[in-house]
Design an enzyme around this catalytic site. Structure first.
Site, PDB file in Angstrom:
ATOM      1  N   ARG A  15      17.689 -30.855  35.894  1.00 21.54           N
ATOM      2  CA  ARG A  15      16.539 -30.749  35.005  1.00 21.54           C
ATOM      3  C   ARG A  15      16.185 -32.094  34.354  1.00 21.54           C
ATOM      4  O   ARG A  15      15.050 -32.556  34.414  1.00 21.54           O
ATOM      5  CB  ARG A  15      16.826 -29.719  33.908  1.00 21.54           C
ATOM      6  N   LYS A  67      34.691 -45.491  46.501  1.00 26.04           N
ATOM      7  CA  LYS A  67      35.314 -46.533  47.312  1.00 26.04           C
ATOM      8  C   LYS A  67      36.146 -47.481  46.454  1.00 26.04           C
ATOM      9  O   LYS A  67      36.587 -48.519  46.924  1.00 26.04           O
ATOM     10  CB  LYS A  67      34.244 -47.350  48.046  1.00 26.04           C
ATOM     11  N   ARG A  79      23.232 -41.068  32.707  1.00 26.02           N
ATOM     12  CA  ARG A  79      23.916 -39.922  32.097  1.00 26.02           C
ATOM     13  C   ARG A  79      25.389 -40.021  32.447  1.00 26.02           C
ATOM     14  O   ARG A  79      25.745 -40.254  33.603  1.00 26.02           O
ATOM     15  CB  ARG A  79      23.353 -38.593  32.589  1.00 26.02           C
ATOM     16  N   HIS A 137      21.563 -38.247  22.791  1.00 23.30           N
ATOM     17  CA  HIS A 137      20.612 -37.864  23.830  1.00 23.30           C
ATOM     18  C   HIS A 137      19.223 -38.134  23.230  1.00 23.30           C
ATOM     19  O   HIS A 137      18.471 -37.228  22.895  1.00 23.30           O
ATOM     20  CB  HIS A 137      20.804 -36.388  24.181  1.00 23.30           C
TER      21      HIS A 137
END
Lengths: 331, 331, 331
Positions: free
Chosen positions: B67, B95, B117, B147
């Site tokens: 979202r 890796k 995020r 946020h």
């Protein structure tokens, strides 16, 4: 020559880019020159040229590689092409479709270019041999065979720092045996006229007969091998090969073949250090070297986009950059 | 101030957007004003403005969130930017590459903005602190910390309904303890001059000392907490916290802290109900409220794109919307 | 008619494309005519028309299908739309959000069209019935119910080869019982005036009462069924149905219902062979037929993009192709 080079069209222009093998010095130099022209695009306010607008470039990655896929995707987008990312392993072939049926379908959708990565040597050649004439194929790494855009971005980086290939000593260090990057580099360096190419590896990772086959000098001692060289190319060690019969531990590998400031001191004072990334810090080299003044590793990444733009636009037949406006003509 | 705010450049313009903390009322108001200008883009026949054409915005989502990623991707595309979606967890870091090496590589590819995020608090600050000067970083949620674009879209939604922040009573309901959204909201509400901010939570989910630390009023009773408020912001309950020592069952949570029409009746008659989504119907609120006349939850989604367009274009330095034509100049 | 067809708007224009059922011959013919106009786009140097620029088309694939998703994505990009690929199964619904909440959120982001694939019959109708008036829904396959764009690309391919539907004999061969493709094809063929439609299947894969329900002729013998037909449409066998009580082994299926050159010889000399792909070679047909002169299978793929461009632009209300310049007006 009786047999047409599979990478060239009837007029001798680049159609596919599958390997650095068998291409002329002129053609490799043309790629480098074209890439020079694209280097400035990344500095523009609008980082785009409209050379491949309306073309569709499909990334066919049978082996996952976010980094390589991303650089091809960015190169395609900077050329204004549309990009399809196809994760082949989890789609059509899972339904039992053959590789050729998958290709035929993408061709029927009028895809213009396939960028192919595959675990099997020769996969890109196979696809190019069976592709429709309107489609170009770029090899983004096939098995142990070739990774030609990586080799050409390395050549480009060397030329920007050293100008003239004809007086250089270049050393390639690491798993020469399994490296498609090394193979493509050696062939490009020889074609471009580098007089002395050295390969440095543990004996378990050095192919038999490489000196005769490729005209290179083999060394098993890092200190000796890098003495007086102008360019040191470190290869990435595949960690899955560690602790096998071929490779000792990471610690032991670094002790013998890891690049340090001290070992670098025997090379030319202005020698540059290269690596295709991602680096295993403390295995192929220590951080002092990776982040030091000789390292051009991040330049290689930037150069990689310019070189891929050059190869893509040349293969797709819109490479005549000089006659095209480079600015924001798309908007 | 001796120490430069890490979110601002030398001229005091927004460079990164990491937190609502430490930004002035003027700057937050500027974001809201810019977003107002972008709201109309979604109503145009061609929902695009060319402000970020040729810029590359990379979504670096170390935590999956379709979202949030989608709203950033849409905002970027409406600004005409190119978007790279990188699923970091399954690529380079697998890796063994370090986070900083991944960043350096993306910078070398001339990516202009990272939308980050990450599950770890402070990750976006860390990335901004180590990023190249030409790169902007937007925090799309880091651990329990912040946020900020969610908070600003909430501020934007409140302003559109209530105009003046200086007379409002706002209640935030739910897991205050673990919520990065609540933290960012409280800081923005205080900066914008809201005189009364209430937080409502079970005692197990209410941080100690929050009243003193943030200048808010704490309530443990929903009915009492929402009395006479103008705005009710419901937080999302993380279901994985249910049935732990912190939270009773969903049924029990709803019985005590779920919003119903009846409980809403003690708020102001024109109070609005907000939720960052996705809603757990029957846990945070019942469907009558979620779909009722007080709910502005879907407006929040629409507003989120306008606010993200504002923040992205401000950070990327092309925010001078007023002097730019807004129509279909791209085509 | 007292009840409005759910696929049409008040003016009788196509709004959603959910099924070939209930649409007039005029409307189906209009889709074919529009597709004819889009066929040339793939031949242009810049394979794009600006009809849907600034529109957002979301691929909602609840069932994975790289091939179908790719053709819709290419069709959308050739219309200059922005495309969102949402893998729904792994995102919002995993967080417990309802399907309708997911839709409401995408609508709030001003998505213009949903392309839906879902394992449940009726899913696309459900979504269309609950969608905001500004949103169009295209069914990309729902359960055993319908796959109307596949059927229309087949009609388009037939018309290009046979011109007049009113004199044709068409045979559909395979798992008629479970095939959403067959259902949509039969309805379209009847509406377009094909006088004789035959269905050919083992008795375990033939629905009871299909002759009366759909006005077709049922055959259980391939050789007899394809006699004198103009068009043979092979259905894909789902391998997961093999070795069940419904289907014998692949080998046995091919022995009885696999198409070979020899069996094809009883059809009209100019009969064409179709298949929706991907082919199971040696199961539905042998390679001689699949790659032979009667096969139009790859044309179907090319035609599929033109037909999807037609349906998408018609639903989105920008279908008036004739009054729009088709060239590179985007650049």
């Amino acid at each position: 020559m009786s047999k047409q080079n599979p990478q060239l069209d009837a007029q001798g222009n680049l159609k596919h880019f599958l390997t650095t093998e068998g291409l002329s010095r002129n053609l490799l130099t043309d790629i480098l020159d074209q890439a020079e022209g694209f280097l400035g695009v990344a500095q523009q306010a609008v980082k785009k040229v409209p050379l491949c607008r309306g073309k569709v470039i499909a990334n066919l990655f049978f082996e996952t590689s976010t980094r390589t896929r991303t650089t091809f995707e960015l190169a395609a987008k900077r050329l204004s092409a549309d990009v399809l990312n196809l994760n082949i392993s989890t789609s059509a072939t899972a339904k039992g479709e053959t590789l050729l049926d998958t290709l035929r379908n993408l061709e029927a959708m009028h895809v213009d270019m396939f960028v192919v990565r595959h675990a099997t040597s020769g996969a890109a050649h196979f696809i190019a041999a069976h592709a429709d004439p309107h489609v170009s194929v770029i090899n983004a790494g096939d098995g142990r065979h070739a990774h030609p855009t990586q080799a050409m971005l390395d050549m480009f980086t060397i030329r920007r720092h050293k100008q003239d290939f004809s007086r250089l000593r270049v050393a390639i260090v690491g798993d020469i045996m399994h490296s498609r990057v090394a193979r493509s580099q050696i062939l490009a360096l020889k074609t471009l006229g580098v007089p002395e190419v050295r390969v440095i590896a543990p004996s378990t990772l050095m192919p038999n007969g490489i000196e005769e086959a490729f005209g290179v000098h083999a060394y098993h001692d890092l200190r000796e091998g890098v003495r007086d060289v102008d360019v040191i190319i470190m290869l990435r060690i595949q960690r899955e090969r560690m602790n096998s019969s071929l490779l000792p531990s990471e610690h032991e590998y670094f002790r013998l073949f890891g690049l340090t400031e001290e070992r670098l001191s025997t090379a030319q004072p202005d020698a540059i250090v290269m690596h295709p990334g991602p680096i295993n810090r403390g295995v192929e080299m220590d951080s002092q070297v990776a982040d030091g003044p000789r390292s051009v590793i991040l330049e290689q990444v930037s150069n990689g986009i310019a070189v891929r733009m050059a190869v893509m636009s040349m293969c797709i037949g819109t490479q005549n950059l000089k006659s095209q406006p480079q600015g924001d003509v798309d908007g």
